[in-house]
Design a protein around this motif. Structure first.
Motif, PDB file in Angstrom:
ATOM      1  N   ASN A   1       0.843  -1.184   0.000  1.00  0.00           N
ATOM      2  CA  ASN A   1       0.000   0.000   0.000  1.00  0.00           C
ATOM      3  C   ASN A   1       0.886   1.244   0.000  1.00  0.00           C
ATOM      4  N   GLY A   2       1.017   1.925   1.144  1.00  0.00           N
ATOM      5  CA  GLY A   2       1.806   3.147   1.191  1.00  0.00           C
ATOM      6  C   GLY A   2       3.284   2.901   0.943  1.00  0.00           C
ATOM      7  N   ILE A   3       3.959   3.928   0.389  1.00  0.00           N
ATOM      8  CA  ILE A   3       5.371   3.803   0.051  1.00  0.00           C
ATOM      9  C   ILE A   3       6.077   5.125   0.293  1.00  0.00           C
ATOM     10  N   THR A   4       7.297   5.050   0.799  1.00  0.00           N
ATOM     11  CA  THR A   4       8.166   6.208   0.969  1.00  0.00           C
ATOM     12  C   THR A   4       9.603   5.691   0.942  1.00  0.00           C
ATOM     13  N   SER A   5      10.568   6.528   1.343  1.00  0.00           N
ATOM     14  CA  SER A   5      11.955   6.087   1.394  1.00  0.00           C
ATOM     15  C   SER A   5      12.421   5.990   2.835  1.00  0.00           C
ATOM     16  N   THR A   6      13.570   5.365   3.044  1.00  0.00           N
ATOM     17  CA  THR A   6      14.209   5.408   4.348  1.00  0.00           C
ATOM     18  C   THR A   6      14.762   6.816   4.569  1.00  0.00           C
ATOM     19  N   PRO A   7      15.019   7.208   5.820  1.00  0.00           N
ATOM     20  CA  PRO A   7      15.535   8.563   6.059  1.00  0.00           C
ATOM     21  C   PRO A   7      16.816   8.885   5.305  1.00  0.00           C
ATOM     22  N   ASP A   8      17.702   7.885   5.119  1.00  0.00           N
ATOM     23  CA  ASP A   8      18.948   8.168   4.411  1.00  0.00           C
ATOM     24  C   ASP A   8      18.823   7.992   2.901  1.00  0.00           C
ATOM     25  N   GLY A   9      17.626   7.647   2.418  1.00  0.00           N
ATOM     26  CA  GLY A   9      17.403   7.515   0.993  1.00  0.00           C
ATOM     27  C   GLY A   9      18.001   6.285   0.358  1.00  0.00           C
ATOM     28  N   SER A  10      18.483   5.325   1.160  1.00  0.00           N
ATOM     29  CA  SER A  10      19.151   4.154   0.599  1.00  0.00           C
ATOM     30  C   SER A  10      18.193   3.059   0.154  1.00  0.00           C
ATOM     31  N   ALA A  11      16.959   3.098   0.603  1.00  0.00           N
ATOM     32  CA  ALA A  11      15.998   2.042   0.283  1.00  0.00           C
ATOM     33  C   ALA A  11      14.582   2.616   0.344  1.00  0.00           C
TER      34      ALA A  11
END
Length: 324
Positions: free
Chosen positions: A199-209
């Motif tokens: 369902n929902g999607i975003t990135s990890t805080p460091d943008g690596s995943a």
């Protein structure tokens, strides 16, 4: 047709993350859904009324004081002024649902279209700039979208896959046959049939995943965007994210909207997103199955999808604002 096994290395650098999903940060304002929020002597409505029968699901807010919402009914896009609560339809729907949507800094809305794939809409004119068939697999349910500078990522609630639209160096939209399919593996266990999974999607805080919530089982997954390998995020003793829907990341704070729970759980994540600590739960008496959240100047804005109410042309809908 989507390419199934193409090598793909999207850029997820946090420094270059220009997505509008985490809107401009500001001072936290005092208020609740029933109390107006004030800033610089101006009052912003905490309840924004939408047209009767609109059936909102996704919301996007950019740097300006405007929220964009998509209709599950006919797919129309509505723009609301956060300062006044007034608004109107800027793009008439194609007759098929608009689910999750995100706004980029070029004024383009990327819209997940449930069984109809995805489309890109000019937020200024309402013109449909491009449409994409994300997959030929059935059933399919393009549910949510997340933007990085070089990729638009879409979840599929009925298939164990993410779809990537690679964007050009200057944001150029890809051709219709440039869709890349990333198959989910690792800790991911797909519930078969027409059951809401990704369902929902975003990135990890460091943008690596990437981070993806699996609604039916309440799990939060860290996803390698190159391979699709997933790992369950360690959230300690936190309860399962049952009915997890939209995700919103601001810094290292993750907001997880749980629609039928009428709640938003807040976590403090490790920079790499492998673990998180529960901080608090946000609820409000005016929540009526909120599906996702966008932020603007210290407040969250959540559309009430009202899934437990039979939709009619006269059913009322709104957006609720609460302190972040």
């Amino acid at each position: 047709m989507a390419s199934e096994h193409r090598s793909f290395a999207p850029q997820l650098s946090r420094r270059r993350l220009l997505t509008a999903t985490a809107a401009t940060a500001g001072a936290v304002l005092v208020g609740s859904a029933g109390t107006p929020a004030t800033a610089a002597g101006r009052t912003r409505p905490a309840v924004i009324r939408l047209p009767n029968g609109f059936r909102p699901e996704g919301i996007a807010i950019g740097g300006g004081p405007y929220a964009y919402l998509g209709s599950l009914g006919d797919g129309s896009i509505y723009r609301a002024d956060l300062r006044t609560g007034e608004g109107g339809v800027i793009s008439a729907g194609p007759g098929t649902p608009s689910v999750g949507l995100k706004l980029d800094h070029r004024g383009r809305l990327f819209v997940a279209g449930r069984g109809e794939g995805a489309r890109v809409v000019d937020a200024r004119t309402g013109e449909i700039l491009a449409s994409y068939t994300l997959t030929t697999a059935t059933p399919t349910f393009a549910n949510d979208v997340f933007l990085t500078p070089r990729t638009a990522w879409f979840t599929d609630s009925y298939q164990p896959a993410l779809y990537a639209l690679p964007l050009g160096r200057h944001g150029e939209l890809p051709d219709a046959d440039d869709v890349v399919t990333i198959t989910l593996s690792g800790d991911w266990s797909q519930v078969p049939g027409e059951v809401v999974n990704a369902n929902g999607i975003t990135s990890t805080p460091d943008g690596s995943a990437l981070l993806v919530v699996q609604s039916g089982v309440g799990g939060l997954h860290r996803v390698n965007p190159r391979t699709g390998a997933t790992q369950l995020v360690d959230l300690g003793d936190a309860a399962p994210l049952t009915n997890g829907d939209g995700l919103l990341l601001t810094g290292r704070t993750l907001y997880v909207v749980q629609n039928r729970q009428n709640a938003v759980d807040v976590f403090r994540l490790a920079a790499d997103g492998r673990s998180g600590v529960f901080q608090r739960r946000i609820t409000d008496p005016l929540f009526d199955v909120p599906t996702t959240a966008a932020a603007y100047r210290g407040r969250l804005y959540l559309p009430n999808a009202r899934f437990t109410t039979t939709p009619t042309p006269e059913t009322t809908y709104d957006v609720i604002s609460v302190p972040a």
